[in-house]
Design a protein around this motif. Structure first.
Motif, PDB file in Angstrom:
ATOM      1  N   ASN A  53       0.825  -1.213   0.000  1.00 49.21           N
ATOM      2  CA  ASN A  53       0.000   0.000   0.000  1.00 49.21           C
ATOM      3  C   ASN A  53       0.857   1.259   0.000  1.00 49.21           C
ATOM      4  OD1 ASN A  53      -2.409  -1.408  -0.032  1.00 49.21           O
ATOM      5  ND2 ASN A  53      -2.675  -1.363   2.186  1.00 49.21           N
ATOM      6  N   MET A  54       1.994   1.221   0.686  1.00 48.45           N
ATOM      7  CA  MET A  54       2.914   2.360   0.676  1.00 48.45           C
ATOM      8  C   MET A  54       3.523   2.550  -0.710  1.00 48.45           C
ATOM      9  SD  MET A  54       2.908   3.476   3.834  1.00 48.45           S
ATOM     10  CE  MET A  54       1.729   2.740   4.951  1.00 48.45           C
ATOM     11  N   LEU A  55       3.964   1.447  -1.321  1.00 44.82           N
ATOM     12  CA  LEU A  55       4.562   1.523  -2.658  1.00 44.82           C
ATOM     13  C   LEU A  55       3.552   2.001  -3.682  1.00 44.82           C
ATOM     14  CD1 LEU A  55       6.635  -1.803  -2.737  1.00 44.82           C
ATOM     15  CD2 LEU A  55       7.398   0.482  -2.057  1.00 44.82           C
ATOM     16  N   ALA A  56       2.271   1.672  -3.461  1.00 42.31           N
ATOM     17  CA  ALA A  56       1.214   2.072  -4.374  1.00 42.31           C
ATOM     18  C   ALA A  56       0.713   3.482  -4.117  1.00 42.31           C
ATOM     19  CB  ALA A  56       0.047   1.087  -4.271  1.00 42.31           C
ATOM     20  N   ALA A  57       1.280   4.149  -3.129  1.00 36.74           N
ATOM     21  CA  ALA A  57       0.865   5.498  -2.740  1.00 36.74           C
ATOM     22  C   ALA A  57      -0.606   5.530  -2.324  1.00 36.74           C
ATOM     23  CB  ALA A  57       1.120   6.496  -3.872  1.00 36.74           C
ATOM     24  N   LEU A  58      -1.072   4.419  -1.769  1.00 44.55           N
ATOM     25  CA  LEU A  58      -2.444   4.348  -1.248  1.00 44.55           C
ATOM     26  C   LEU A  58      -2.486   4.733   0.233  1.00 44.55           C
ATOM     27  CD1 LEU A  58      -3.547   0.996  -2.902  1.00 44.55           C
ATOM     28  CD2 LEU A  58      -4.263   3.312  -3.570  1.00 44.55           C
ATOM     29  N   ASP A  59      -1.321   4.761   0.847  1.00 44.18           N
ATOM     30  CA  ASP A  59      -1.204   5.147   2.251  1.00 44.18           C
ATOM     31  C   ASP A  59       0.165   5.792   2.426  1.00 44.18           C
ATOM     32  OD1 ASP A  59      -1.737   5.465   4.908  1.00 44.18           O
ATOM     33  OD2 ASP A  59      -1.697   3.330   5.428  1.00 44.18           O
ATOM     34  N   LYS A  60       0.290   6.644   3.403  1.00 47.19           N
ATOM     35  CA  LYS A  60       1.564   7.331   3.649  1.00 47.19           C
ATOM     36  C   LYS A  60       2.253   6.736   4.871  1.00 47.19           C
ATOM     37  CE  LYS A  60       0.654  11.850   1.530  1.00 47.19           C
ATOM     38  NZ  LYS A  60       1.779  11.806   0.577  1.00 47.19           N
ATOM     39  N   PRO A  61       3.568   6.611   4.808  1.00 48.17           N
ATOM     40  CA  PRO A  61       4.297   6.083   5.958  1.00 48.17           C
ATOM     41  C   PRO A  61       4.369   7.091   7.099  1.00 48.17           C
ATOM     42  CG  PRO A  61       5.840   6.798   4.283  1.00 48.17           C
ATOM     43  CD  PRO A  61       4.465   6.939   3.693  1.00 48.17           C
ATOM     44  N   THR A  62       4.638   6.598   8.294  1.00 50.06           N
ATOM     45  CA  THR A  62       4.877   7.475   9.432  1.00 50.06           C
ATOM     46  C   THR A  62       6.225   8.173   9.287  1.00 50.06           C
ATOM     47  OG1 THR A  62       3.607   5.933  10.810  1.00 50.06           O
ATOM     48  CG2 THR A  62       4.972   7.557  11.951  1.00 50.06           C
ATOM     49  N   ASN A  63       7.207   7.423   8.806  1.00 42.66           N
ATOM     50  CA  ASN A  63       8.547   7.956   8.526  1.00 42.66           C
ATOM     51  C   ASN A  63       9.132   7.224   7.333  1.00 42.66           C
ATOM     52  OD1 ASN A  63       9.185   9.911  10.717  1.00 42.66           O
ATOM     53  ND2 ASN A  63       8.874   8.125  12.031  1.00 42.66           N
ATOM     54  N   GLY A  64      10.131   7.833   6.709  1.00 43.02           N
ATOM     55  CA  GLY A  64      10.848   7.165   5.643  1.00 43.02           C
ATOM     56  C   GLY A  64      10.561   7.728   4.264  1.00 43.02           C
ATOM     57  N   GLN A  65      11.253   7.182   3.285  1.00 41.96           N
ATOM     58  CA  GLN A  65      11.146   7.642   1.904  1.00 41.96           C
ATOM     59  C   GLN A  65      10.854   6.478   0.959  1.00 41.96           C
ATOM     60  OE1 GLN A  65      15.090   9.446   1.521  1.00 41.96           O
ATOM     61  NE2 GLN A  65      14.149  11.480   1.536  1.00 41.96           N
ATOM     62  N   ILE A  66      10.090   6.782  -0.089  1.00 41.84           N
ATOM     63  CA  ILE A  66       9.865   5.839  -1.192  1.00 41.84           C
ATOM     64  C   ILE A  66      10.213   6.601  -2.466  1.00 41.84           C
ATOM     65  CG2 ILE A  66       8.216   4.374  -2.414  1.00 41.84           C
ATOM     66  CD1 ILE A  66       6.536   4.408   0.213  1.00 41.84           C
ATOM     67  N   ILE A  67      11.361   6.301  -3.028  1.00 41.74           N
ATOM     68  CA  ILE A  67      11.871   7.072  -4.163  1.00 41.74           C
ATOM     69  C   ILE A  67      11.702   6.263  -5.445  1.00 41.74           C
ATOM     70  CG2 ILE A  67      13.882   8.228  -5.133  1.00 41.74           C
ATOM     71  CD1 ILE A  67      14.904   8.433  -2.175  1.00 41.74           C
TER      72      ILE A  67
END
Length: 255
Positions: A53-67
């Motif tokens: 879900n994070m990789l799909a930009a369906l939810d945002k992480p509490t911390n960290g980066q997805i580049i």
């Protein structure tokens, strides 16, 4: 070339009344090269679906980066995120997510319609994809008129037609019989051989054995990984099975 880099990814969910916090992802770090085919495995509750879900930009992480291709998708505004997903990501889901009131062709066209692509361009794109996936003669049919395997081929066509940088697949074989599963995995291999990057979350050892690399998630972290290298599908299947057994009994740790 590096396509995707995940750095120090953490996700904490609060319970309904905020009395308890659940750490779904602890400190996930991973990299995916352009053209890789990566499977993600783990027990229920391990964090693999949260990661997808994070990789799909369906939810945002509490911390960290997805580049993705040099852009940190965590920083994209809510206003722009839907357009970003349509333009850069393709999705294949277990339950197909097709609209019964649309023909297969219109289901495939949907992300392009939302992106306001002109009809001639849509027609030009669908012809080779439908041919490769063996659904050219099914395009005017509706989802309720075709088999599960044919629905999944339609879903793959919809994912491919936007020319995404990355395809994300969530249990894509979960609703298929054994023949349709084998057909789908053969298609994924062909798509990957043509240069498409794929990340697939799966419980299926068979499905994962077709990937070039398998990541194992445990307790919200990337715990171990296996590279296929020169292994056959059968040898990869055995390696995955052995690793899952070791994980279940507390063995192996990613170096």
């Amino acid at each position: 070339m590096m396509l995707l880099k995940v750095k120090n990814l953490k996700k904490i969910y609060a319970t309904r009344f905020g009395g308890q916090k659940i750490e779904a992802l602890k400190n996930v770090n991973l990299e995916v090269e352009n053209g890789e085919y990566v499977a993600i495995m783990g027990e229920s509750g391990s964090g693999k679906t949260t990661l997808l879900n994070m990789l799909a930009a369906l939810d945002k992480p509490t911390n960290g980066q997805i580049i993705l291709n040099g852009r940190n998708i965590v920083d994209i505004s809510d206003k722009d995120i839907s357009a970003f997903r349509r333009e850069h990501l393709g999705f294949v889901f277990q339950d197909f997510n097709l609209l019964d009131t649309f023909s297969l062709k219109d289901n495939i066209f949907l992300p392009l319609v939302l992106s306001k692509t002109n009809y001639k361009e849509m027609e030009n794109r669908i012809v080779p994809i439908a041919k490769d996936l063996g659904i050219s003669d099914l395009l005017e049919k509706y989802p309720y008129e075709v088999s599960g395997g044919q629905k999944q081929r339609c879903a793959i066509a919809r994912a491919l037609i936007t020319k995404p940088e990355l395809i994300l697949a969530d249990e894509p074989t979960g609703a298929l019989d054994s023949k349709s599963t084998n057909d789908l995995l053969t298609l994924f291999n062909k798509i990957n051989e043509n240069g498409q990057t794929i990340i697939m979350v799966t419980h299926s050892t068979l499905a994962a054995s077709h990937a070039s690399r398998v990541l194992f998630i445990k307790d919200g972290e990337v715990f171990h990984q296996i590279y296929k290298g020169t292994k056959t599908n059968e040898e990869m299947y055995q390696s995955i099975s052995d690793t899952l057994t070791l994980l279940a009994t507390g063995g192996v740790r990613n170096e």
